[in-house]
Design a protein around this motif. Structure first.
Motif, PDB file in Angstrom:
ATOM      1  N   ARG A 107       0.843  -1.191  -0.086  1.00 12.85           N
ATOM      2  CA  ARG A 107       0.059   0.001   0.003  1.00 12.85           C
ATOM      3  C   ARG A 107       0.901   1.313   0.134  1.00 12.85           C
ATOM      4  N   SER A 108       0.646   2.109  -1.016  1.00 11.30           N
ATOM      5  CA  SER A 108       1.325   3.396  -0.999  1.00 11.30           C
ATOM      6  C   SER A 108       0.418   4.576  -1.240  1.00 11.30           C
ATOM      7  N   LEU A 109       0.917   5.433  -0.558  1.00  8.71           N
ATOM      8  CA  LEU A 109       0.016   6.777  -0.595  1.00  8.71           C
ATOM      9  C   LEU A 109       0.841   8.104  -1.116  1.00  8.71           C
ATOM     10  N   LEU A 110       0.469   8.485  -1.996  1.00  8.79           N
ATOM     11  CA  LEU A 110       0.926   9.683  -2.621  1.00  8.79           C
ATOM     12  C   LEU A 110       0.038  10.971  -2.263  1.00  8.79           C
ATOM     13  N   LEU A 111       0.764  11.759  -1.567  1.00  5.83           N
ATOM     14  CA  LEU A 111       0.226  13.043  -0.929  1.00  5.83           C
ATOM     15  C   LEU A 111       0.869  14.271  -1.936  1.00  5.83           C
ATOM     16  N   VAL A 112      -0.040  14.910  -2.559  1.00 11.21           N
ATOM     17  CA  VAL A 112       0.234  15.784  -3.712  1.00 11.21           C
ATOM     18  C   VAL A 112       0.068  17.012  -2.984  1.00 11.21           C
ATOM     19  N   ASP A 113       1.234  17.958  -3.157  1.00 11.48           N
ATOM     20  CA  ASP A 113       1.019  19.399  -2.730  1.00 11.48           C
ATOM     21  C   ASP A 113       0.304  20.188  -3.843  1.00 11.48           C
ATOM     22  N   GLY A 114      -0.963  20.349  -3.892  1.00 11.57           N
ATOM     23  CA  GLY A 114      -1.827  20.938  -4.872  1.00 11.57           C
ATOM     24  C   GLY A 114      -1.310  22.277  -5.263  1.00 11.57           C
ATOM     25  N   MET A 115      -1.008  23.153  -4.462  1.00 10.81           N
ATOM     26  CA  MET A 115      -0.702  24.613  -4.682  1.00 10.81           C
ATOM     27  C   MET A 115       0.830  24.813  -5.587  1.00 10.81           C
ATOM     28  N   ALA A 116       1.831  23.573  -5.085  1.00 10.77           N
ATOM     29  CA  ALA A 116       2.870  23.570  -5.729  1.00 10.77           C
ATOM     30  C   ALA A 116       2.734  23.131  -7.129  1.00 10.77           C
ATOM     31  N   LEU A 117       1.752  22.229  -7.549  1.00  6.69           N
ATOM     32  CA  LEU A 117       1.820  21.912  -8.818  1.00  6.69           C
ATOM     33  C   LEU A 117       1.160  22.856  -9.654  1.00  6.69           C
ATOM     34  N   LEU A 118      -0.025  23.431  -9.167  1.00  3.99           N
ATOM     35  CA  LEU A 118      -0.638  24.261  -9.854  1.00  3.99           C
ATOM     36  C   LEU A 118      -0.111  25.807 -10.130  1.00  3.99           C
ATOM     37  N   PHE A 119       0.829  26.178  -9.341  1.00  2.00           N
ATOM     38  CA  PHE A 119       1.516  27.243  -9.614  1.00  2.00           C
ATOM     39  C   PHE A 119       2.670  27.195 -10.673  1.00  2.00           C
ATOM     40  N   ARG A 120       3.260  26.006 -10.539  1.00  2.00           N
ATOM     41  CA  ARG A 120       4.249  25.701 -11.228  1.00  2.00           C
ATOM     42  C   ARG A 120       3.797  25.595 -12.753  1.00  2.00           C
ATOM     43  N   ALA A 121       2.759  24.949 -12.895  1.00  2.00           N
ATOM     44  CA  ALA A 121       1.955  24.662 -14.217  1.00  2.00           C
ATOM     45  C   ALA A 121       1.789  26.076 -14.752  1.00  2.00           C
ATOM     46  N   PHE A 122       0.983  26.799 -13.726  1.00  2.00           N
ATOM     47  CA  PHE A 122       0.556  28.200 -14.315  1.00  2.00           C
ATOM     48  C   PHE A 122       1.563  29.033 -14.994  1.00  2.00           C
ATOM     49  N   PHE A 123       2.732  29.256 -13.984  1.00  2.00           N
ATOM     50  CA  PHE A 123       3.550  30.245 -14.427  1.00  2.00           C
ATOM     51  C   PHE A 123       4.650  29.818 -15.564  1.00  2.00           C
ATOM     52  N   ALA A 124       4.507  28.314 -15.821  1.00  2.00           N
ATOM     53  CA  ALA A 124       5.279  27.613 -16.927  1.00  2.00           C
ATOM     54  C   ALA A 124       4.994  28.205 -18.310  1.00  2.00           C
ATOM     55  N   THR A 125       3.547  28.492 -18.353  1.00  2.00           N
ATOM     56  CA  THR A 125       2.926  28.867 -19.598  1.00  2.00           C
ATOM     57  C   THR A 125       2.512  30.233 -19.684  1.00  2.00           C
ATOM     58  N   SER A 126       2.239  30.951 -18.458  1.00  2.00           N
ATOM     59  CA  SER A 126       1.578  32.158 -18.498  1.00  2.00           C
ATOM     60  C   SER A 126       2.539  33.290 -18.881  1.00  2.00           C
ATOM     61  N   VAL A 127       4.120  32.924 -18.757  1.00  2.00           N
ATOM     62  CA  VAL A 127       5.155  33.827 -19.045  1.00  2.00           C
ATOM     63  C   VAL A 127       5.206  33.996 -20.506  1.00  2.00           C
ATOM     64  N   SER A 128       4.487  33.226 -21.247  1.00  2.00           N
ATOM     65  CA  SER A 128       4.343  33.652 -22.913  1.00  2.00           C
ATOM     66  C   SER A 128       2.876  33.762 -23.048  1.00  2.00           C
ATOM     67  N   GLY A 129       2.143  33.987 -22.066  1.00  2.00           N
ATOM     68  CA  GLY A 129       0.670  34.484 -22.516  1.00  2.00           C
ATOM     69  C   GLY A 129      -0.239  33.384 -22.753  1.00  2.00           C
ATOM     70  N   GLN A 130       0.275  32.155 -22.579  1.00  2.00           N
ATOM     71  CA  GLN A 130      -0.659  30.944 -22.892  1.00  2.00           C
ATOM     72  C   GLN A 130      -1.697  30.586 -21.891  1.00  2.00           C
ATOM     73  N   PHE A 131      -2.724  31.166 -21.711  1.00  2.00           N
ATOM     74  CA  PHE A 131      -3.615  31.030 -20.642  1.00  2.00           C
ATOM     75  C   PHE A 131      -4.853  29.923 -20.986  1.00  2.00           C
ATOM     76  N   MET A 132      -4.764  29.405 -22.175  1.00  2.00           N
ATOM     77  CA  MET A 132      -5.821  28.410 -22.503  1.00  2.00           C
ATOM     78  C   MET A 132      -7.046  28.833 -22.165  1.00  2.00           C
ATOM     79  N   ILE A 133      -7.496  30.124 -22.661  1.00  2.00           N
ATOM     80  CA  ILE A 133      -9.009  30.348 -22.092  1.00  2.00           C
ATOM     81  C   ILE A 133     -10.033  29.613 -23.000  1.00  2.00           C
ATOM     82  N   ASN A 134     -11.050  28.921 -22.375  1.00  2.00           N
ATOM     83  CA  ASN A 134     -12.043  28.193 -22.830  1.00  2.00           C
ATOM     84  C   ASN A 134     -13.241  29.177 -23.557  1.00  2.00           C
TER      85      ASN A 134
END
Length: 298
Positions: free
Chosen positions: A8-35
């Motif tokens: 049994r293995s439990l993965l605990l995800v630091d949600g904010m760390a992943l979300l901020f990392r993903a956001f700033f990786a693309t927002s720097v070039s203005g790719q906000f993917m607006i639906n």
């Protein structure tokens, strides 16, 4: 420890760390993917990509995602300047805070957070409470969480790109830094943390802090042996004694947060149709190919 707990293995995800990392990786070039509803989705899209890539790499039987719940915590009550240097979230990120939790819920895994505490505190509490029955892994980009390393707790640090990780254990950390994971707290008490905006002892940097902790083990050991320090080190510490003790409290992740958490609810066994429906609603493309071929059972 039973044989069952080994599997049994439990993965605990630091949600904010992943979300901020993903956001700033693309927002720097203005790719906000607006639906079509006018909602930016770049951060959530990247979060899901990080999340599913980690699932396929580490194959946990149980998963939970932890979140910060607002900007004020008990640490702000101790030190009003704590994280006061952080700028407000970009307007394009704000609607993604709720959206990412909706997407996590579509996988039937828990979103966990408690007002007044940080995600790190929730992660620490669950990790320590689960380590006797599970192999625990923490997925984050935040090195502060390395203080939680234990024989049954490893930390998976995201590296640049997707699917690149630095996996830390207590042994690898000791080899790298020459201190035990818990001693990170004492090092940060001395050197402070500019990103969290607390000063530690003025004039003491990481190199000196590490050396002192290696020599005297912890803050109390340093205080007990001030006469053995250089005159400059002794003076700096004596002048900033209150801030040294306060910084240590700010640096320590709390592992006794009053949260409710159920291992049964964190079994990673999702309904593919439900997830695909959510992806379609949010207008994600290309993420369906990252879904595991079969659900991973406990």
């Amino acid at each position: 420890m039973t044989n069952e707990s080994k599997d049994r293995s439990l993965l605990l995800v630091d949600g904010m760390a992943l979300l901020f990392r993903a956001f700033f990786a693309t927002s720097v070039s203005g790719q906000f993917m607006i639906n079509s509803k006018g909602i930016p989705t770049n951060g959530v899209h990247g979060f899901v990509k990080h999340f599913l890539t980690a699932i396929s790499t580490f194959k946990p039987s149980h998963v939970a995602v932890c979140w910060d719940m607002g900007s004020k915590t008990f640490r702000n009550e101790m030190f009003t300047e704590y994280k006061a240097n952080r700028s407000d979230a970009p307007v394009e990120l704000i609607p993604q805070f709720d959206l990412v939790k909706e997407v996590v819920s579509a996988f039937d895994i828990p979103n966990i957070g408690l007002e007044g505490y940080e995600a790190d505190d929730c992660i620490g509490t669950i990790a320590k409470a689960s380590m006797n029955d599970f192999e625990v892994s923490i997925l984050t980009g935040d090195r502060d969480i390395l203080q939680l390393l234990d024989e049954r707790i490893k930390v998976i640090l995201l590296q640049k790109g997707f699917g690149n990780y630095a996996v830390h254990t207590p042994d690898s950390f000791y080899t790298d830094k020459g201190i035990l994971p818990r001693q990170i707290i004492d090092v940060k008490a001395l050197m402070g943390d500019p990103s969290d905006n607390y000063p530690g002892v003025k004039g003491i940097g990481e190199k000196t802090a590490l050396k002192l902790v290696q020599q005297f083990e912890h803050v109390e050991g340093i205080i007990s042996n001030l006469q053995l320090l250089t005159k400059a080190q002794k003076t700096k510490i004596e002048q900033d004694l209150d801030m040294l003790y306060l910084s240590r409290k700010l640096a320590e992740i709390k592992c006794d947060v009053p949260i409710s958490f159920s291992h049964e609810e964190s079994v990673f066994q999702f309904n593919q149709e439900k997830v695909l429906t959510k992806f379609k609603e949010v207008e994600f493309r290309g993420l369906d190919r990252l879904l595991p071929d079969q659900q991973i059972l406990a």
